[in-house]
Design a protein around this motif. Sequence first.
Motif, PDB file in Angstrom:
ATOM      1  N   LYS A 411       0.810  -1.217   0.000  1.00 15.06           N
ATOM      2  CA  LYS A 411       0.000   0.000   0.000  1.00 15.06           C
ATOM      3  C   LYS A 411       0.848   1.273   0.000  1.00 15.06           C
ATOM      4  O   LYS A 411       0.299   2.376  -0.023  1.00 15.06           O
ATOM      5  CB  LYS A 411      -0.954  -0.017   1.207  1.00 15.06           C
ATOM      6  CG  LYS A 411      -1.945  -1.183   1.117  1.00 15.06           C
ATOM      7  CD  LYS A 411      -2.756  -1.411   2.361  1.00 15.06           C
ATOM      8  CE  LYS A 411      -1.967  -1.938   3.542  1.00 15.06           C
ATOM      9  NZ  LYS A 411      -1.099  -3.102   3.275  1.00 15.06           N
ATOM     10  N   MET A 412       2.176   1.132  -0.009  1.00 14.31           N
ATOM     11  CA  MET A 412       3.061   2.287  -0.052  1.00 14.31           C
ATOM     12  C   MET A 412       2.882   2.993  -1.404  1.00 14.31           C
ATOM     13  O   MET A 412       2.904   2.352  -2.457  1.00 14.31           O
ATOM     14  CB  MET A 412       4.510   1.804   0.116  1.00 14.31           C
ATOM     15  CG  MET A 412       5.559   2.874  -0.026  1.00 14.31           C
ATOM     16  SD  MET A 412       7.172   2.297   0.571  1.00 14.31           S
ATOM     17  CE  MET A 412       7.540   1.002  -0.587  1.00 14.31           C
ATOM     18  N   THR A 413       2.721   4.312  -1.380  1.00 12.45           N
ATOM     19  CA  THR A 413       2.577   5.044  -2.646  1.00 12.45           C
ATOM     20  C   THR A 413       3.965   5.367  -3.208  1.00 12.45           C
ATOM     21  O   THR A 413       4.965   5.333  -2.484  1.00 12.45           O
ATOM     22  CB  THR A 413       1.830   6.378  -2.438  1.00 12.45           C
ATOM     23  OG1 THR A 413       2.629   7.209  -1.574  1.00 12.45           O
ATOM     24  CG2 THR A 413       0.462   6.168  -1.791  1.00 12.45           C
ATOM     25  N   ALA A 414       4.011   5.705  -4.490  1.00 11.97           N
ATOM     26  CA  ALA A 414       5.278   6.077  -5.124  1.00 11.97           C
ATOM     27  C   ALA A 414       5.865   7.305  -4.425  1.00 11.97           C
ATOM     28  O   ALA A 414       7.079   7.415  -4.255  1.00 11.97           O
ATOM     29  CB  ALA A 414       5.060   6.335  -6.607  1.00 11.97           C
ATOM     30  N   GLU A 415       4.996   8.221  -3.990  1.00 11.85           N
ATOM     31  CA  GLU A 415       5.466   9.444  -3.316  1.00 11.85           C
ATOM     32  C   GLU A 415       6.119   9.090  -1.986  1.00 11.85           C
ATOM     33  O   GLU A 415       7.173   9.613  -1.635  1.00 11.85           O
ATOM     34  CB  GLU A 415       4.303  10.417  -3.058  1.00 11.85           C
ATOM     35  CG  GLU A 415       3.691  11.038  -4.306  1.00 11.85           C
ATOM     36  CD  GLU A 415       2.843  10.053  -5.120  1.00 11.85           C
ATOM     37  OE1 GLU A 415       2.156   9.207  -4.501  1.00 11.85           O
ATOM     38  OE2 GLU A 415       2.883  10.121  -6.367  1.00 11.85           O
ATOM     39  N   GLN A 416       5.462   8.200  -1.241  1.00 12.57           N
ATOM     40  CA  GLN A 416       6.047   7.783   0.044  1.00 12.57           C
ATOM     41  C   GLN A 416       7.395   7.104  -0.182  1.00 12.57           C
ATOM     42  O   GLN A 416       8.351   7.337   0.551  1.00 12.57           O
ATOM     43  CB  GLN A 416       5.100   6.826   0.770  1.00 12.57           C
ATOM     44  CG  GLN A 416       3.863   7.514   1.337  1.00 12.57           C
ATOM     45  CD  GLN A 416       2.875   6.510   1.906  1.00 12.57           C
ATOM     46  OE1 GLN A 416       2.621   5.461   1.322  1.00 12.57           O
ATOM     47  NE2 GLN A 416       2.328   6.810   3.073  1.00 12.57           N
ATOM     48  N   GLN A 417       7.440   6.307  -1.237  1.00 16.90           N
ATOM     49  CA  GLN A 417       8.684   5.585  -1.494  1.00 16.90           C
ATOM     50  C   GLN A 417       9.809   6.558  -1.869  1.00 16.90           C
ATOM     51  O   GLN A 417      10.968   6.346  -1.503  1.00 16.90           O
ATOM     52  CB  GLN A 417       8.474   4.532  -2.596  1.00 16.90           C
ATOM     53  CG  GLN A 417       9.588   3.503  -2.608  1.00 16.90           C
ATOM     54  CD  GLN A 417       9.367   2.400  -3.633  1.00 16.90           C
ATOM     55  OE1 GLN A 417       8.281   2.245  -4.180  1.00 16.90           O
ATOM     56  NE2 GLN A 417      10.406   1.631  -3.878  1.00 16.90           N
ATOM     57  N   GLU A 418       9.450   7.636  -2.577  1.00 16.66           N
ATOM     58  CA  GLU A 418      10.452   8.657  -2.907  1.00 16.66           C
ATOM     59  C   GLU A 418      11.067   9.244  -1.634  1.00 16.66           C
ATOM     60  O   GLU A 418      12.268   9.519  -1.582  1.00 16.66           O
ATOM     61  CB  GLU A 418       9.839   9.781  -3.757  1.00 16.66           C
ATOM     62  CG  GLU A 418       9.646   9.421  -5.228  1.00 16.66           C
ATOM     63  CD  GLU A 418      10.869   8.791  -5.885  1.00 16.66           C
ATOM     64  OE1 GLU A 418      11.995   9.318  -5.679  1.00 16.66           O
ATOM     65  OE2 GLU A 418      10.726   7.762  -6.569  1.00 16.66           O
ATOM     66  N   VAL A 419      10.221   9.444  -0.614  1.00 19.16           N
ATOM     67  CA  VAL A 419      10.734   9.996   0.647  1.00 19.16           C
ATOM     68  C   VAL A 419      11.716   9.003   1.282  1.00 19.16           C
ATOM     69  O   VAL A 419      12.799   9.389   1.753  1.00 19.16           O
ATOM     70  CB  VAL A 419       9.578  10.328   1.623  1.00 19.16           C
ATOM     71  CG1 VAL A 419      10.117  10.880   2.944  1.00 19.16           C
ATOM     72  CG2 VAL A 419       8.602  11.322   0.994  1.00 19.16           C
ATOM     73  N   ILE A 420      11.367   7.729   1.276  1.00 22.58           N
ATOM     74  CA  ILE A 420      12.264   6.695   1.826  1.00 22.58           C
ATOM     75  C   ILE A 420      13.605   6.739   1.085  1.00 22.58           C
ATOM     76  O   ILE A 420      14.678   6.702   1.696  1.00 22.58           O
ATOM     77  CB  ILE A 420      11.658   5.273   1.650  1.00 22.58           C
ATOM     78  CG1 ILE A 420      10.271   5.193   2.260  1.00 22.58           C
ATOM     79  CG2 ILE A 420      12.610   4.204   2.196  1.00 22.58           C
ATOM     80  CD1 ILE A 420      10.181   4.844   3.685  1.00 22.58           C
TER      81      ILE A 420
END
Length: 429
Positions: A411-420
């Motif tokens: 359920k992780m979004t691409a935007e959240q993954q960019e932050v990671i």
Amino acid sequence: MAFDFTGNGFKPFEKKLWLSSPTMHGEEIEYVEEAYRTNWMSTVGQNINEVEKITCEKIGCKYAVALSAGTAALHLAMKLAGQELYGQSEANKGALEGRHVFASDMTFDATVNPICYEGGIPVFIDTEPDTWNMDPVALDKAFEIYPNVKLVVMAHLYGTPGKIDELKTVCNKHGAIIVEDAAESLGALYKGVQTGTFGKYNCISFNGNKIITGSAGGMLLTDSKEAADKVRKWSTQARENAPWYQHEEIGFNYRMSNVIAGVIRGQYLYLEEHIARKKAIYERYREGLKNLPVSMNPYDAKNSEPNFWLSCLIIDSDAMCEQVRSETKPLYIPEKGKSCHTEILDAIASINAEGRPIWKPMHMQPIYRMNPFITKTGSGRAMTNAYIEGTVVDVGMDIFNRGLCLPSDNKMTAEQQEVIIDVIKACFE
Ligand SMILES: *Cc1c(COP(=O)(O)O)cnc(C)c1O
């Protein structure tokens, strides 16, 4: 400067981002409700029959026996193999009593504990760096040292198939039975064939963090009708065919609940979708991290199609800052341009996301410290250091030292993954 836990300006996620959490879709509750409505609130019912059938169709095995957990499946696989190899033991003894069994070293302890449930002694086989699974060369060495061993338990770590052909060749040469622990690799393919079909007895899991889940549950897979019948009997307290409770063997309460089977039945509709999402996560990390001194958990792109259950990274040796780990605590010295798993995991945690260290190799676990451990050079045991004069002599410990599991939730979004990804970059600044 390494990661600055006060001033990097990253805002924590409002909702915690998990390593790998259950992803429900709606159909699950309908099958659970059906079990409730029809009063099959038991270890018998239509959902169980259906998930066994679906599993056989998807995986391509003849028989699937639904059990309470993957660990239960592995336990009964050990019992089956033990009885086949060494005959029926006395009722109060394990089927592997005093026998050595070769096992993956880089895996979750549920792969190997069942060997001990049946009185066996795990001998750990070192890992190869190409897929992070059992090294066929080390396995061959192990047969030189323990020529009488007839049972091998192999896992596919993080959903990546191991070197199955090479491992099978070594096992066939020595007449050994393979048990495949496909708990993490449901849906992964090796040369176009599903994992969970390469051993004589194989196991899958529906634990809460796996690629699809029933909240719990597992299955034993086999092409042997006799074995499937035995497992069905053992898992329901080993009742004999008699009007009363009649017992000739030790039994277990290992059968899957029809309620849990309902959740799994709904989840199976989304196995391919989950794999596609996990693969997209893996590829975004690979792209986003490509300019850093790290690489992703490797797989054999020519021969295998992982299910990408967990995305992991491994830091180049010369980009590791100094670190030490005791049995329970890590310490490291932050350093410009370098990082380590603890720093990255702490940085990820500081924005309310969950990573995890690489599974600690079994031969380094206090419970298994006295067990044999075989590397590709045939030496092994009591390694205090994974390296001798800069050369890796213990591949599993090297991966444990330099690697980590990244947030890999569906359920992780691409935007959240960019932050990671930005957080990981900041660790190397
Ligand atoms: C999860 C897991 C198991 C155990 O499955 P459960 O269903 O939790 O009992 C076994 N082996 C491996 C490699 C696993 O990751």
